[in-house]
Design an enzyme around this catalytic site. Structure first.
Site, PDB file in Angstrom:
ATOM      1  N   LYS A   1      26.908  -3.690  -1.898  1.00  0.00           N
ATOM      2  CA  LYS A   1      28.321  -3.679  -2.038  1.00  0.00           C
ATOM      3  C   LYS A   1      28.966  -3.225  -0.963  1.00  0.00           C
ATOM      4  CE  LYS A   1      27.556  -2.665  -6.888  1.00  0.00           C
ATOM      5  NZ  LYS A   1      27.715  -1.737  -7.721  1.00  0.00           N
TER       6      LYS A   1
ATOM      7  N   ARG B   1      11.345   3.775   3.466  1.00  0.00           N
ATOM      8  CA  ARG B   1      10.806   2.646   4.612  1.00  0.00           C
ATOM      9  C   ARG B   1      12.182   2.061   4.627  1.00  0.00           C
ATOM     10  NH1 ARG B   1       5.846  -1.308   4.405  1.00  0.00           N
ATOM     11  NH2 ARG B   1       4.788   0.653   4.988  1.00  0.00           N
TER      12      ARG B   1
ATOM     13  N   ARG C   1       0.859  -1.186  -0.018  1.00  0.00           N
ATOM     14  CA  ARG C   1      -0.050  -0.116  -0.075  1.00  0.00           C
ATOM     15  C   ARG C   1       0.960   1.138  -0.042  1.00  0.00           C
ATOM     16  NH1 ARG C   1      -2.669  -3.947   1.465  1.00  0.00           N
ATOM     17  NH2 ARG C   1      -0.811  -4.422   2.394  1.00  0.00           N
ATOM     18  N   THR C   2       1.999   1.294   0.937  1.00  0.00           N
ATOM     19  CA  THR C   2       2.595   2.710   1.097  1.00  0.00           C
ATOM     20  C   THR C   2       3.126   2.871  -0.215  1.00  0.00           C
ATOM     21  OG1 THR C   2       2.734   1.906   3.262  1.00  0.00           O
ATOM     22  CG2 THR C   2       4.073   4.110   2.725  1.00  0.00           C
TER      23      THR C   2
ATOM     24  N   HIS D   1       5.081   5.573  11.507  1.00  0.00           N
ATOM     25  CA  HIS D   1       4.449   5.495  10.218  1.00  0.00           C
ATOM     26  C   HIS D   1       3.574   6.827  10.137  1.00  0.00           C
ATOM     27  CE1 HIS D   1       3.351   4.074   6.303  1.00  0.00           C
ATOM     28  NE2 HIS D   1       3.027   2.719   6.567  1.00  0.00           N
TER      29      HIS D   1
HETATM   30  N1   CP Z   1      -0.182  -0.001   5.715  1.00  0.00           N
HETATM   31  C1   CP Z   1       0.926  -0.290   5.273  1.00  0.00           C
HETATM   32  O1   CP Z   1       2.042   0.341   5.736  1.00  0.00           O
HETATM   33  O2   CP Z   1       0.747  -1.402   4.395  1.00  0.00           O
HETATM   34  P1   CP Z   1       2.174  -1.618   3.528  1.00  0.00           P
HETATM   35  O3   CP Z   1       3.108  -2.435   4.464  1.00  0.00           O
HETATM   36  O4   CP Z   1       1.755  -2.670   2.441  1.00  0.00           O
HETATM   37  O5   CP Z   1       2.901  -0.694   2.854  1.00  0.00           O
END
Ligand code: CP
Length: 302
Positions: free
Chosen positions: A80, A101, A51-52, A129
């Site tokens: 590397k 991320r 999703r993100t 998040h």
């Molecule tokens: N909600 C969320 O962060 O989903 P993903 O891990 O799929 O990005």
């Protein structure tokens, strides 16, 4: 908010967070606009995401911008031995904004301190998040008509669930009553509870979810995060601690909704998806509008 990184939810004031939601409502009405045609966004995912990552990509594409990046680190020069510092400094010269991320807590803060372009934290380990929080706030406001004075229950892995940590902190601005349901081993960390205490708000802790449901406006389900456990046997022991079924949400308040940041494992029976009280897939869609708003504000288009 122009050029302002978003690493922790508290990097943005309540007013700035509400501004994001206000602009997101505009993008929901009109999601395709050619306003980022001169911009490149870098998307660096060192940890899996559906999703993100894809909602950021969708947001950029619908606004006419370009996106570069990777969805796993195995094909990058990190393999590397390149440092995160050198990776960020290099990619900052290729882009106007970096979405990252990374499994290491604090990595996004570090990146924001050395990067000449803004950083959006798309999840750093079990820490925070914040863009998920903005879309959660948007979803709560949209379904409840307000963010104020709600009863919100968080169920599942409150220790490692970074979406929970960021959302609890954000909801402290709105006189929320918190209902915290988890196994004893996965309670909300004290550092997050401290935010609730500092605002003199109320929280209750439970190990069973049934008694909580009739009291709540929002039931925020989360999965038990297998990848954060050092002992696989411990995960096996508690992985089925909470499973929501339709029968459990028959007697609820008006307007009650089930949210989940997703991905789901088995904590919500798929039959619940048909209930008008299930809102998690709409919640995921809201992520596109919220991320469009965030990108346009940080890049100075709005
Ligand atoms: N909600 C969320 O962060 O989903 P993903 O891990 O799929 O990005």
């Amino acid at each position: 908010m122009k050029h302002k990184s978003l690493v922790s939810i508290n990097d943005y004031s309540k007013e700035e967070q509400l501004r994001v939601l206000e602009i997101a409502r505009e993008f929901e009405k009109n999601p395709v606009q050619n306003i980022l045609q001169d911009h490149v966004v870098a998307s660096l995912f060192f940890e899996p995401s559906t999703r993100t990552r894809l909602s950021f990509e969708s947001a950029v594409s619908r606004l006419g911008g370009k996106i570069v990046g990777f969805s796993e680190a195995t094909n990058t020069s990190q393999k590397k031995g390149e440092s995160l510092r050198d990776t960020i400094l290099t990619i900052a010269s290729y882009s106007d904004l970096i979405v990252m991320r990374n499994p290491i807590e604090g990595s996004a803060r570090f990146a924001s301190e050395i990067s000449p372009v803004p950083i959006i934290n798309a999840g750093d380990g079990a820490n925070q998040h914040p863009t998920q929080t903005l879309l959660d706030l948007y979803s709560i406001q949209k379904t409840q008509g307000t963010l104020d004075n709600l009863h919100v229950a968080f169920v599942g892995d409150l220790k490692y669930g970074r979406t929970v940590h960021s959302l609890v902190i954000a909801l402290c601005n709105y006189n929320t009553t918190f209902h915290l349901v988890s196994p004893v081993e996965l309670k909300l960390p004290s550092a997050v509870k401290m935010h609730i205490k500092e605002r003199n708000l109320t929280y209750h802790q439970y190990t069973e979810m049934e008694e909580v449901i009739p009291q709540t406006d929002i039931l925020y389900m989360t999965r038990i995060q297998r990848e954060r456990f050092s002992d696989p046997l411990e995960y096996e022991r508690i992985k089925n601690a909470y499973i929501l079924h339709n029968e459990m949400i028959q007697e609820t308040k008006d307007g009650f909704r089930v949210l989940h940041p997703l991905p789901r494992v088995n904590e919500i029976d798929i039959k619940v998806d048909q209930s008008p009280k299930a809102y998690y897939f709409e919640q995921a869609l809201n992520g596109v509008y919220v991320r469009q708003a965030l990108l346009s504000l940080i890049l100075g288009i709005r």
